[in-house]
Design a protein around this motif. Structure first.
Motif, PDB file in Angstrom:
ATOM      1  N   TYR A  83       0.828  -1.202   0.000  1.00  0.00           N
ATOM      2  CA  TYR A  83       0.000   0.000   0.000  1.00  0.00           C
ATOM      3  C   TYR A  83       0.866   1.258   0.000  1.00  0.00           C
ATOM      4  O   TYR A  83       1.978   1.267   0.534  1.00  0.00           O
ATOM      5  CB  TYR A  83      -0.927   0.007   1.225  1.00  0.00           C
ATOM      6  CG  TYR A  83      -1.984  -1.075   1.185  1.00  0.00           C
ATOM      7  CD1 TYR A  83      -3.246  -0.808   0.660  1.00  0.00           C
ATOM      8  CD2 TYR A  83      -1.711  -2.354   1.647  1.00  0.00           C
ATOM      9  CE1 TYR A  83      -4.213  -1.802   0.608  1.00  0.00           C
ATOM     10  CE2 TYR A  83      -2.674  -3.355   1.599  1.00  0.00           C
ATOM     11  CZ  TYR A  83      -3.921  -3.069   1.073  1.00  0.00           C
ATOM     12  OH  TYR A  83      -4.884  -4.051   1.013  1.00  0.00           O
ATOM     13  N   ASP A  84       0.319   2.311  -0.581  1.00  0.00           N
ATOM     14  CA  ASP A  84       0.997   3.609  -0.618  1.00  0.00           C
ATOM     15  C   ASP A  84       0.591   4.405   0.626  1.00  0.00           C
ATOM     16  O   ASP A  84      -0.528   4.908   0.714  1.00  0.00           O
ATOM     17  CB  ASP A  84       0.602   4.367  -1.883  1.00  0.00           C
ATOM     18  CG  ASP A  84       1.292   5.731  -1.980  1.00  0.00           C
ATOM     19  OD1 ASP A  84       2.115   6.047  -1.095  1.00  0.00           O
ATOM     20  OD2 ASP A  84       0.996   6.468  -2.938  1.00  0.00           O
ATOM     21  N   LEU A  85       1.510   4.496   1.576  1.00  0.00           N
ATOM     22  CA  LEU A  85       1.235   5.197   2.834  1.00  0.00           C
ATOM     23  C   LEU A  85       2.036   6.495   2.940  1.00  0.00           C
ATOM     24  O   LEU A  85       2.212   7.031   4.035  1.00  0.00           O
ATOM     25  CB  LEU A  85       1.569   4.283   4.025  1.00  0.00           C
ATOM     26  CG  LEU A  85       0.944   2.882   4.016  1.00  0.00           C
ATOM     27  CD1 LEU A  85       1.359   2.113   5.268  1.00  0.00           C
ATOM     28  CD2 LEU A  85      -0.579   2.959   3.925  1.00  0.00           C
ATOM     29  N   THR A  86       2.477   7.003   1.801  1.00  0.00           N
ATOM     30  CA  THR A  86       3.345   8.186   1.817  1.00  0.00           C
ATOM     31  C   THR A  86       2.629   9.452   2.281  1.00  0.00           C
ATOM     32  O   THR A  86       3.284  10.442   2.608  1.00  0.00           O
ATOM     33  CB  THR A  86       3.947   8.432   0.422  1.00  0.00           C
ATOM     34  OG1 THR A  86       2.882   8.518  -0.547  1.00  0.00           O
ATOM     35  CG2 THR A  86       4.886   7.301   0.030  1.00  0.00           C
ATOM     36  N   SER A  87       1.290   9.423   2.315  1.00  0.00           N
ATOM     37  CA  SER A  87       0.562  10.603   2.792  1.00  0.00           C
ATOM     38  C   SER A  87       0.704  10.787   4.297  1.00  0.00           C
ATOM     39  O   SER A  87       0.542  11.894   4.820  1.00  0.00           O
ATOM     40  CB  SER A  87      -0.924  10.498   2.441  1.00  0.00           C
ATOM     41  OG  SER A  87      -1.521   9.388   3.100  1.00  0.00           O
ATOM     42  N   LEU A  88       1.014   9.693   5.028  1.00  0.00           N
ATOM     43  CA  LEU A  88       1.101   9.764   6.484  1.00  0.00           C
ATOM     44  C   LEU A  88       2.260  10.644   6.924  1.00  0.00           C
ATOM     45  O   LEU A  88       3.412  10.387   6.585  1.00  0.00           O
ATOM     46  CB  LEU A  88       1.279   8.366   7.074  1.00  0.00           C
ATOM     47  CG  LEU A  88       0.044   7.636   7.590  1.00  0.00           C
ATOM     48  CD1 LEU A  88       0.431   6.260   8.136  1.00  0.00           C
ATOM     49  CD2 LEU A  88      -0.684   8.431   8.651  1.00  0.00           C
ATOM     50  N   GLU A  89       1.937  11.681   7.674  1.00  0.00           N
ATOM     51  CA  GLU A  89       2.959  12.580   8.203  1.00  0.00           C
ATOM     52  C   GLU A  89       3.260  12.298   9.673  1.00  0.00           C
ATOM     53  O   GLU A  89       4.368  12.548  10.142  1.00  0.00           O
ATOM     54  CB  GLU A  89       2.517  14.028   8.041  1.00  0.00           C
ATOM     55  CG  GLU A  89       2.305  14.451   6.590  1.00  0.00           C
ATOM     56  CD  GLU A  89       1.748  15.853   6.484  1.00  0.00           C
ATOM     57  OE1 GLU A  89       1.688  16.545   7.533  1.00  0.00           O
ATOM     58  OE2 GLU A  89       1.374  16.268   5.374  1.00  0.00           O
ATOM     59  N   GLY A  90       2.251  11.815  10.398  1.00  0.00           N
ATOM     60  CA  GLY A  90       2.456  11.592  11.825  1.00  0.00           C
ATOM     61  C   GLY A  90       1.548  10.527  12.393  1.00  0.00           C
ATOM     62  O   GLY A  90       0.434  10.303  11.904  1.00  0.00           O
ATOM     63  N   ILE A  91       2.031   9.855  13.436  1.00  0.00           N
ATOM     64  CA  ILE A  91       1.260   8.871  14.194  1.00  0.00           C
ATOM     65  C   ILE A  91       1.444   9.185  15.671  1.00  0.00           C
ATOM     66  O   ILE A  91       2.568   9.375  16.138  1.00  0.00           O
ATOM     67  CB  ILE A  91       1.739   7.431  13.920  1.00  0.00           C
ATOM     68  CG1 ILE A  91       1.454   7.022  12.468  1.00  0.00           C
ATOM     69  CG2 ILE A  91       1.087   6.451  14.887  1.00  0.00           C
ATOM     70  CD1 ILE A  91       2.060   5.680  12.092  1.00  0.00           C
ATOM     71  N   THR A  92       0.334   9.243  16.400  1.00  0.00           N
ATOM     72  CA  THR A  92       0.396   9.350  17.848  1.00  0.00           C
ATOM     73  C   THR A  92      -0.112   8.045  18.442  1.00  0.00           C
ATOM     74  O   THR A  92      -1.193   7.575  18.088  1.00  0.00           O
ATOM     75  CB  THR A  92      -0.436  10.523  18.380  1.00  0.00           C
ATOM     76  OG1 THR A  92       0.229  11.757  18.069  1.00  0.00           O
ATOM     77  CG2 THR A  92      -0.588  10.443  19.890  1.00  0.00           C
ATOM     78  N   SER A  93       0.682   7.469  19.338  1.00  0.00           N
ATOM     79  CA  SER A  93       0.328   6.209  19.972  1.00  0.00           C
ATOM     80  C   SER A  93      -0.142   6.462  21.399  1.00  0.00           C
ATOM     81  O   SER A  93       0.372   7.341  22.095  1.00  0.00           O
ATOM     82  CB  SER A  93       1.537   5.265  19.977  1.00  0.00           C
ATOM     83  OG  SER A  93       1.245   4.059  20.645  1.00  0.00           O
ATOM     84  N   GLY A  94      -1.115   5.662  21.833  1.00  0.00           N
ATOM     85  CA  GLY A  94      -1.618   5.767  23.196  1.00  0.00           C
ATOM     86  C   GLY A  94      -2.129   4.422  23.676  1.00  0.00           C
ATOM     87  O   GLY A  94      -1.995   3.412  22.996  1.00  0.00           O
ATOM     88  N   ALA A  95      -2.712   4.413  24.881  1.00  0.00           N
ATOM     89  CA  ALA A  95      -3.360   3.247  25.501  1.00  0.00           C
ATOM     90  C   ALA A  95      -2.393   2.311  26.205  1.00  0.00           C
ATOM     91  O   ALA A  95      -2.781   1.597  27.123  1.00  0.00           O
ATOM     92  CB  ALA A  95      -4.200   2.453  24.502  1.00  0.00           C
ATOM     93  N   ALA A  96      -1.117   2.289  25.788  1.00  0.00           N
ATOM     94  CA  ALA A  96      -0.108   1.434  26.418  1.00  0.00           C
ATOM     95  C   ALA A  96       1.266   2.001  26.077  1.00  0.00           C
ATOM     96  O   ALA A  96       1.415   2.716  25.085  1.00  0.00           O
ATOM     97  CB  ALA A  96      -0.238  -0.004  25.921  1.00  0.00           C
ATOM     98  N   PRO A  97       2.280   1.681  26.889  1.00  0.00           N
ATOM     99  CA  PRO A  97       3.631   2.197  26.596  1.00  0.00           C
ATOM    100  C   PRO A  97       4.138   1.731  25.229  1.00  0.00           C
ATOM    101  O   PRO A  97       3.929   0.586  24.834  1.00  0.00           O
ATOM    102  CB  PRO A  97       4.484   1.612  27.736  1.00  0.00           C
ATOM    103  CG  PRO A  97       3.522   1.360  28.846  1.00  0.00           C
ATOM    104  CD  PRO A  97       2.242   0.948  28.177  1.00  0.00           C
ATOM    105  N   LEU A  98       4.824   2.630  24.546  1.00  0.00           N
ATOM    106  CA  LEU A  98       5.400   2.337  23.237  1.00  0.00           C
ATOM    107  C   LEU A  98       6.921   2.331  23.358  1.00  0.00           C
ATOM    108  O   LEU A  98       7.515   3.309  23.799  1.00  0.00           O
ATOM    109  CB  LEU A  98       4.973   3.393  22.222  1.00  0.00           C
ATOM    110  CG  LEU A  98       5.551   3.262  20.809  1.00  0.00           C
ATOM    111  CD1 LEU A  98       5.004   2.022  20.109  1.00  0.00           C
ATOM    112  CD2 LEU A  98       5.245   4.514  19.995  1.00  0.00           C
TER     113      LEU A  98
END
Length: 298
Positions: A59-74
């Motif tokens: 898949y082409d995911l090049t549009s993604l600029e940022g990801i924020t993770s939550g709910a558990a330690p990363l």
């Protein structure tokens, strides 16, 4: 979290939101590609898939600029693996339902702005304290203890449950989160694990989340969970439930971890399983594994 942080905040800024009825990896990847999604709120198990699953490359995911993770330690290694594969910024935040629901957020405008393992600094107008769970004494930078929060976002209480409210919020207005954390010299906060999840090995406290993050840094391990396992001599020992590609033995897994941690944190039992049990939100259901382990060692 979904209503306040994702939907209401995004709509207040005039952003478009892509909503899926449930999480399915291929459906998620297809949505990012089709709609040109630029920002995603995810949980660590989804980041594991983004870092390791081969279908991601289709898949082409090049549009993604940022990801924020939550709910558990990363873990740092996992965050860096996703950044390296997708080319976007990965950060994390922290909060509870009882804090409406955010207290910390790592700045995420560029890579390296905040340490990957950190949930960032506390939000404005919010106070934090790190407290020794045994003595109640306040702790300093780099020392791990229970995270307490005081601020305008802290709830008034649990409806109709004064005893539960009193056990969570003290007389000075501090909310006792039940999470173990520490703060570094830059005032960035790091979540270690839940107090109730800690493994008590011969008087030492071992955080499962730290060992899980280390396990996931192994390219042959696709998922993992660590829980307490009853032991006559030590009381409790860390046991790893592992999903792998079939190339590892139990000894391989233990050696990989044990060469990288202090003696009391060593994995001492390993079991390979097909899937780690998780909630719909992606949190590891450790209770299922703990109950399974308790029954198996009786």
């Amino acid at each position: 979290y979904g209503l306040t942080v994702i939907m209401n905040y995004a709509l207040s800024k005039g952003a478009s939101i892509v909503v899926l009825p449930r999480f399915d990896l291929e459906q998620f990847l297809a949505a990012v590609q089709e709609y040109g999604v630029t920002f995603a709120h995810l949980v660590p198990p989804i980041l594991v898939a983004l870092a390791k699953h081969p279908i991601v490359d289709a898949y082409d995911l090049t549009s993604l600029e940022g990801i924020t993770s939550g709910a558990a330690p990363l873990g740092r290694e996992l965050a860096e693996a996703v950044e390296g594969r997708l080319g976007c910024v990965v950060s994390q935040g922290y909060g509870l339902t009882e804090t409406s629901p955010v207290t910390h957020m790592a700045p995420n405008r560029e890579k390296g702005q905040t340490p990957h393992a950190s949930v960032g600094p506390v939000l404005p107008n919010t106070e934090v304290a790190i407290v020794d769970i045994s003595t109640g004494q306040r702790l300093g930078p780099g020392e791990s203890g229970e995270l307490w929060i005081r601020g305008p976002q802290v709830m008034q209480g649990y409806l109709g449950q004064p005893e539960a409210t009193g056990a969570t919020i003290d007389e000075e207005g501090w909310l006792h989160t039940g999470d173990i954390a520490y703060i570094d010299d830059r005032d960035d906060c790091y979540i270690v694990d839940r107090v109730k999840e800690l493994i008590k090995f011969k008087g030492f406290q071992v955080a499962p989340a730290e060992l899980e993050a280390l396990l996931l840094s192994n390219p042959h391990i696709t998922d993992a969970a660590v829980v307490r396992s009853p032991d006559h001599e030590a009381g409790e020992i860390p046991k790893a439930f592992v999903v792998s590609d079939g190339s590892l033995s139990e000894e391989d897994v233990m050696s990989f971890v044990n060469e990288r941690v202090s003696p009391h944190k060593k994995i001492r039992r390993v079991e390979f399983i097909d899937q780690i049990p998780k909630s719909p939100a992606g949190k590891i259901l450790r209770r299922i594994l703990i109950d399974r382990e308790a029954q198996g060692t009786e």
